[in-house]
Design a protein around this motif. Structure first.
Motif, PDB file in Angstrom:
ATOM      1  N   GLN A   3      -8.864 -26.871 -12.989  1.00  0.00           N
ATOM      2  CA  GLN A   3      -9.653 -25.828 -12.405  1.00  0.00           C
ATOM      3  C   GLN A   3      -8.568 -24.887 -11.628  1.00  0.00           C
ATOM      4  O   GLN A   3      -7.682 -25.100 -11.037  1.00  0.00           O
ATOM      5  CB  GLN A   3     -10.564 -26.533 -11.408  1.00  0.00           C
ATOM      6  N   GLU A   4      -8.925 -23.625 -11.839  1.00  0.00           N
ATOM      7  CA  GLU A   4      -8.199 -22.597 -11.229  1.00  0.00           C
ATOM      8  C   GLU A   4      -8.190 -22.589  -9.572  1.00  0.00           C
ATOM      9  O   GLU A   4      -9.299 -22.788  -9.177  1.00  0.00           O
ATOM     10  CB  GLU A   4      -8.832 -20.921 -11.390  1.00  0.00           C
ATOM     11  N   LYS A   6      -8.404 -21.939  -5.896  1.00  0.00           N
ATOM     12  CA  LYS A   6      -9.029 -20.635  -5.226  1.00  0.00           C
ATOM     13  C   LYS A   6      -8.268 -20.201  -4.201  1.00  0.00           C
ATOM     14  O   LYS A   6      -7.376 -20.729  -3.575  1.00  0.00           O
ATOM     15  CB  LYS A   6     -10.497 -21.146  -4.709  1.00  0.00           C
ATOM     16  N   TYR A  29     -17.566 -11.554  -6.624  1.00  0.00           N
ATOM     17  CA  TYR A  29     -16.220 -11.593  -7.334  1.00  0.00           C
ATOM     18  C   TYR A  29     -15.930 -12.991  -7.993  1.00  0.00           C
ATOM     19  O   TYR A  29     -15.717 -13.211  -9.025  1.00  0.00           O
ATOM     20  CB  TYR A  29     -14.971 -11.244  -6.611  1.00  0.00           C
ATOM     21  N   ASN A  30     -16.608 -14.067  -7.348  1.00  0.00           N
ATOM     22  CA  ASN A  30     -16.373 -15.611  -7.440  1.00  0.00           C
ATOM     23  C   ASN A  30     -17.386 -15.606  -8.893  1.00  0.00           C
ATOM     24  O   ASN A  30     -16.812 -16.219  -9.911  1.00  0.00           O
ATOM     25  CB  ASN A  30     -16.808 -16.317  -6.612  1.00  0.00           C
ATOM     26  N   THR A  31     -18.634 -15.192  -8.764  1.00  0.00           N
ATOM     27  CA  THR A  31     -19.545 -15.388  -9.551  1.00  0.00           C
ATOM     28  C   THR A  31     -19.321 -14.773 -10.938  1.00  0.00           C
ATOM     29  O   THR A  31     -19.656 -15.034 -12.204  1.00  0.00           O
ATOM     30  CB  THR A  31     -21.110 -15.433  -9.350  1.00  0.00           C
ATOM     31  N   GLY A  33     -16.401 -13.746 -11.852  1.00  0.00           N
ATOM     32  CA  GLY A  33     -15.100 -14.218 -12.633  1.00  0.00           C
ATOM     33  C   GLY A  33     -13.813 -13.322 -12.293  1.00  0.00           C
ATOM     34  O   GLY A  33     -12.841 -13.296 -12.808  1.00  0.00           O
ATOM     35  N   ALA A  36     -11.204 -15.848  -8.203  1.00  0.00           N
ATOM     36  CA  ALA A  36     -11.383 -17.174  -7.595  1.00  0.00           C
ATOM     37  C   ALA A  36     -11.138 -17.174  -5.976  1.00  0.00           C
ATOM     38  O   ALA A  36      -9.839 -17.272  -5.753  1.00  0.00           O
ATOM     39  CB  ALA A  36     -10.872 -18.247  -8.340  1.00  0.00           C
TER      40      ALA A  36
END
Length: 225
Positions: A3-4, A6, A29-31, A33, A36
């Motif tokens: 997983q990237e 954050k 921004y998170n949702t 993409g 992160a």
């Protein structure tokens, strides 16, 4: 697939509504993409910001320049004193040249006007995390106007005092706390030559010690703090 990781972010602003807006924007921004990110803390004062920085060591601090009785410039100075190694991105309503110049001079990696945050924040974060400077055109214009004014003023004073280019270089290293030997190494000259330059500098500034020379140089704008 791993997983990237954050990007950890600390929000520093004394306006709850503005911080709320940042939370929503960063969540988007998170949702979406685009980035992160993870908000690891929020502060509304310099004291809280320093405490959370020590505790969380965020990758990035989004910093306002108006923090009640204190200000973001003081915060940046304090962050430097505690050896904070992350990035600082200023988000400010101040569009005056002097505020922009001071913020960048004290260590900001970028500067965004608050009324432009919605359109510029994502790009600004991506830029500073790449260890690049983010200055949109309207901000850059203010920075370079102030930089030019500072440079012109400094040059004028140097001419008035008849400081040579080499003496200005020695004075710069002196204000960085360098010893005669360190100055000599940086300028590829002998320690004896540095001592000779210092003698001349002291005479021109009308001082008798290194400390006095540094104080006068800062006061006259010959060097930057």
């Amino acid at each position: 697939m791993a997983q990237e990781k954050k990007l950890s972010i600390l929000l520093v602003d004394d306006e709850e509504l503005f911080r709320q807006g940042l939370r929503i924007l960063l969540s988007f921004y998170n949702t979406g993409g685009a980035l992160a990110v993870e908000i690891v803390g929020e502060a509304n004062s310099v004291e809280q910001a320093l405490k959370l920085t020590i505790q969380k060591n965020p990758d990035l601090i989004l910093l306002d320049l108006e923090l009640g009785v204190s200000d973001g410039i003081a915060a940046m100075i304090s962050l430097k004193e505690i050896a904070y190694s992350g990035k600082i991105l200023v988000l400010s309503a101040h569009q005056e040249d002097d505020w922009i110049f001071q913020a960048m001079q004290k260590g900001a990696a970028g500067y965004v006007f608050k009324n432009q945050v919605a359109s510029q924040l994502c790009e600004a974060i991506k830029t500073v995390i790449r260890s690049e400077i983010y200055l949109p055109s309207d901000v850059a214009s203010g920075f370079f106007r102030r930089f030019q004014a500072y440079a012109d003023s400094s040059l004028k004073v140097c001419h008035q005092l008849h400081l040579t280019e080499r003496e200005q270089e020695v004075l710069h290293w002196l204000t960085q706390g360098a010893s005669n030997e360190e100055i000599a190494k940086n300028l590829y000259v002998t320690a004896a030559t540095v001592k000779s330059h210092l003698t001349s500098i002291f005479e021109k500034l009308k001082v008798t010690s290194r400390t006095q020379a540094i104080i006068v140089a800062l006061k006259l704008g010959l060097v930057q703090a």
